[in-house]
Write a protein that holds these residues in place. Sequence first.
Motif, PDB file in Angstrom:
ATOM      1  N   VAL A  48       0.805  -1.243   0.089  1.00  0.00           N
ATOM      2  CA  VAL A  48       0.012  -0.072   0.010  1.00  0.00           C
ATOM      3  C   VAL A  48       0.859   1.110   0.034  1.00  0.00           C
ATOM      4  O   VAL A  48       1.687   1.397   1.080  1.00  0.00           O
ATOM      5  CB  VAL A  48      -0.859  -0.027   1.175  1.00  0.00           C
ATOM      6  CG1 VAL A  48      -1.859   1.270   1.257  1.00  0.00           C
ATOM      7  CG2 VAL A  48      -1.689  -1.324   1.196  1.00  0.00           C
ATOM      8  N   ILE A  49       0.695   2.076  -1.067  1.00  0.00           N
ATOM      9  CA  ILE A  49       1.651   3.331  -1.275  1.00  0.00           C
ATOM     10  C   ILE A  49       0.409   4.396  -1.057  1.00  0.00           C
ATOM     11  O   ILE A  49      -0.543   4.209  -1.310  1.00  0.00           O
ATOM     12  CB  ILE A  49       2.758   3.429  -2.368  1.00  0.00           C
ATOM     13  CG1 ILE A  49       1.822   3.220  -3.329  1.00  0.00           C
ATOM     14  CG2 ILE A  49       3.619   2.160  -2.012  1.00  0.00           C
ATOM     15  CD1 ILE A  49       2.997   3.616  -4.512  1.00  0.00           C
ATOM     16  N   GLY A  50       1.282   5.774  -0.843  1.00  0.00           N
ATOM     17  CA  GLY A  50       0.277   7.017  -1.128  1.00  0.00           C
ATOM     18  C   GLY A  50       0.940   7.917  -0.195  1.00  0.00           C
ATOM     19  O   GLY A  50       1.797   7.688   0.759  1.00  0.00           O
ATOM     20  N   PRO A  51       0.439   9.200  -0.661  1.00  0.00           N
ATOM     21  CA  PRO A  51       0.965  10.452   0.585  1.00  0.00           C
ATOM     22  C   PRO A  51       0.488  10.387   1.854  1.00  0.00           C
ATOM     23  O   PRO A  51      -0.437   9.496   2.384  1.00  0.00           O
ATOM     24  CB  PRO A  51       0.131  11.398   0.021  1.00  0.00           C
ATOM     25  CG  PRO A  51      -0.509  11.081  -1.666  1.00  0.00           C
ATOM     26  CD  PRO A  51      -0.663   9.714  -1.568  1.00  0.00           C
ATOM     27  N   SER A  52       1.424  10.926   2.528  1.00  0.00           N
ATOM     28  CA  SER A  52       1.036  10.898   4.120  1.00  0.00           C
ATOM     29  C   SER A  52      -0.110  11.464   4.390  1.00  0.00           C
ATOM     30  O   SER A  52      -0.581  12.438   3.627  1.00  0.00           O
ATOM     31  CB  SER A  52       2.139  11.982   4.444  1.00  0.00           C
ATOM     32  OG  SER A  52       2.083  12.265   6.022  1.00  0.00           O
ATOM     33  N   HIS A 210       7.390   3.041   1.478  1.00  0.00           N
ATOM     34  CA  HIS A 210       7.980   3.821   0.621  1.00  0.00           C
ATOM     35  C   HIS A 210       9.134   3.082  -0.260  1.00  0.00           C
ATOM     36  O   HIS A 210       9.737   3.753  -1.036  1.00  0.00           O
ATOM     37  CB  HIS A 210       8.340   5.088   1.276  1.00  0.00           C
ATOM     38  CG  HIS A 210       7.400   6.010   1.764  1.00  0.00           C
ATOM     39  ND1 HIS A 210       6.076   6.449   1.140  1.00  0.00           N
ATOM     40  CD2 HIS A 210       6.950   6.279   3.169  1.00  0.00           C
ATOM     41  CE1 HIS A 210       5.525   7.021   2.009  1.00  0.00           C
ATOM     42  NE2 HIS A 210       5.938   6.884   3.082  1.00  0.00           N
ATOM     43  N   GLU A 211       9.523   1.961   0.194  1.00  0.00           N
ATOM     44  CA  GLU A 211      10.434   1.104  -0.532  1.00  0.00           C
ATOM     45  C   GLU A 211      10.046   0.556  -1.797  1.00  0.00           C
ATOM     46  O   GLU A 211       9.548  -0.491  -1.823  1.00  0.00           O
ATOM     47  CB  GLU A 211      11.281   0.119   0.472  1.00  0.00           C
ATOM     48  CG  GLU A 211      11.776   0.488   1.778  1.00  0.00           C
ATOM     49  CD  GLU A 211      12.742   1.477   1.329  1.00  0.00           C
ATOM     50  OE1 GLU A 211      13.779   1.224   0.470  1.00  0.00           O
ATOM     51  OE2 GLU A 211      13.404   2.167   2.286  1.00  0.00           O
ATOM     52  N   MET A 212      10.265   1.550  -2.910  1.00  0.00           N
ATOM     53  CA  MET A 212       9.642   1.012  -4.075  1.00  0.00           C
ATOM     54  C   MET A 212      10.191  -0.295  -4.690  1.00  0.00           C
ATOM     55  O   MET A 212       9.846  -0.897  -5.155  1.00  0.00           O
ATOM     56  CB  MET A 212       9.852   1.965  -5.116  1.00  0.00           C
ATOM     57  CG  MET A 212       8.925   3.205  -4.729  1.00  0.00           C
ATOM     58  SD  MET A 212       6.942   2.875  -4.651  1.00  0.00           S
ATOM     59  CE  MET A 212       6.884   3.073  -2.655  1.00  0.00           C
ATOM     60  N   GLY A 213      11.521  -0.525  -4.333  1.00  0.00           N
ATOM     61  CA  GLY A 213      12.512  -1.679  -4.706  1.00  0.00           C
ATOM     62  C   GLY A 213      11.699  -2.895  -4.324  1.00  0.00           C
ATOM     63  O   GLY A 213      11.524  -3.776  -4.633  1.00  0.00           O
ATOM     64  N   ALA A 226      -5.137   7.836  -1.852  1.00  0.00           N
ATOM     65  CA  ALA A 226      -5.063   9.197  -1.676  1.00  0.00           C
ATOM     66  C   ALA A 226      -6.201   9.652  -1.103  1.00  0.00           C
ATOM     67  O   ALA A 226      -7.277   9.125  -1.575  1.00  0.00           O
ATOM     68  CB  ALA A 226      -4.635   9.920  -2.895  1.00  0.00           C
ATOM     69  N   ASP A 227      -6.298  10.725  -0.037  1.00  0.00           N
ATOM     70  CA  ASP A 227      -7.517  11.154   0.585  1.00  0.00           C
ATOM     71  C   ASP A 227      -8.378  10.193   0.753  1.00  0.00           C
ATOM     72  O   ASP A 227      -9.442  10.432   0.676  1.00  0.00           O
ATOM     73  CB  ASP A 227      -8.127  12.177  -0.595  1.00  0.00           C
ATOM     74  CG  ASP A 227      -7.217  13.249  -0.674  1.00  0.00           C
ATOM     75  OD1 ASP A 227      -6.305  13.555  -0.058  1.00  0.00           O
ATOM     76  OD2 ASP A 227      -7.269  13.791  -1.983  1.00  0.00           O
ATOM     77  N   ASP A 250       1.813  11.935  -9.993  1.00  0.00           N
ATOM     78  CA  ASP A 250       2.407  13.132  -9.170  1.00  0.00           C
ATOM     79  C   ASP A 250       3.239  12.602  -7.912  1.00  0.00           C
ATOM     80  O   ASP A 250       4.384  12.750  -7.863  1.00  0.00           O
ATOM     81  CB  ASP A 250       1.251  13.825  -8.686  1.00  0.00           C
ATOM     82  CG  ASP A 250       1.700  14.950  -7.883  1.00  0.00           C
ATOM     83  OD1 ASP A 250       2.586  15.670  -8.447  1.00  0.00           O
ATOM     84  OD2 ASP A 250       1.327  15.107  -6.654  1.00  0.00           O
ATOM     85  N   PHE A 251       2.580  11.550  -7.224  1.00  0.00           N
ATOM     86  CA  PHE A 251       3.226  10.761  -6.003  1.00  0.00           C
ATOM     87  C   PHE A 251       4.533  10.002  -6.502  1.00  0.00           C
ATOM     88  O   PHE A 251       5.403  10.349  -5.886  1.00  0.00           O
ATOM     89  CB  PHE A 251       2.379   9.763  -5.555  1.00  0.00           C
ATOM     90  CG  PHE A 251       2.837   9.058  -4.439  1.00  0.00           C
ATOM     91  CD1 PHE A 251       3.147   9.599  -3.191  1.00  0.00           C
ATOM     92  CD2 PHE A 251       3.202   7.897  -4.371  1.00  0.00           C
ATOM     93  CE1 PHE A 251       3.635   9.059  -2.042  1.00  0.00           C
ATOM     94  CE2 PHE A 251       3.851   7.247  -3.494  1.00  0.00           C
ATOM     95  CZ  PHE A 251       3.908   7.578  -2.189  1.00  0.00           C
ATOM     96  N   LEU A 252       4.505   9.404  -7.640  1.00  0.00           N
ATOM     97  CA  LEU A 252       5.526   8.533  -8.233  1.00  0.00           C
ATOM     98  C   LEU A 252       6.814   9.392  -8.692  1.00  0.00           C
ATOM     99  O   LEU A 252       8.007   9.211  -8.357  1.00  0.00           O
ATOM    100  CB  LEU A 252       5.165   7.571  -9.272  1.00  0.00           C
ATOM    101  CG  LEU A 252       4.607   6.437  -8.957  1.00  0.00           C
ATOM    102  CD1 LEU A 252       4.218   5.458 -10.103  1.00  0.00           C
ATOM    103  CD2 LEU A 252       5.280   5.683  -7.679  1.00  0.00           C
TER     104      LEU A 252
END
Length: 258
Positions: A48-52, A210-213, A226-227, A250-252
């Motif tokens: 799961v990724i996304g802005p703070s 946040h570790e995309m690898g 997001a939101d 934008d996030f990436l």
Amino acid sequence: MSEVSVTKDATPVADALVVLNNVNKHFGALHVLQDIDLTIARGEVVVVIGPSGSGKSTLCRTINRLETTDSGTISIDGKPLPQEGRELARLRADVGMVFQSFNLFAHKTVLENVTLGQVKVRKTDRKTAETKARSLLDRVGVGAQADKYPAQLSGGQQQRVAIARALAMDPKVMLFDEPTSALDPEMINEVLEVMRQLAADGMTMVVVTHEMGFARSAANRVVFMADGKIVEEARPDQFFANPRSDRAKDFLSKILHH
Ligand SMILES: Nc1ncnc2c1ncn2[C@@H]1O[C@H](COP(=O)(O)OP(=O)(O)O)[C@@H](O)[C@H]1O
Ligand SMILES: [Mg+2]
């Protein structure tokens, strides 16, 4: 695993283990989880990724009922989340959680940290529990630290103990909420390596990171939030090569080019 299809109308997925159906949650006026539909198959690794502030931690915390929800349903292995009592303690054991801060018991040795839950919640006898604890500590590479206290270990070692402690309960699924964010850079890989091994061994995992690898190499699916909403979900190769939403693009661009 990668062809497991997840649809917005919560059509049953083959061998679904964790199912969130139309889950909503507010913190006061803030609608922090909005109509979340998410089905995780047995053995699947979802990153799961996304802005703070997008609701990633809250999502994890609702899955083991550290947070309640306002509407919708969550089930694990076909059973709705229990509300309280012994059933809830068992749920927390079935759903292992590893946090950014290591959350070990400071006044107990490493061995005791990994033994305690087995004895108290799973009712395992102490000797069996200690044997299992030692074997798990070996597996995550900290067997030699068993008799030390958490503060005597590095952050990376403590986080591996936290993983062993969760594994000692034989969880059905493991949730990781930014497990490497508090670590010095040189310790990040030793924790990710343990997680990669766990994924390879077939553990069902939800990983906020946040570790995309790690996402590229270990995830079956990336969920982008997001939101308070799941904006996009895809296989990692597809997601990173070709994000569809502007929010994800934008996030990436922010995290990949800093
Ligand atoms: N206990 C709480 N009370 C009030 N607001 C909260 C609480 N926990 C989180 N929030 C708010 O909910 C939003 C989502 O938080 P969180 O799930 O921690 O996001 P993320 O993990 O994606 O950064 C944020 O705006 C945060 O400030
Ligand atoms: Mg968070």
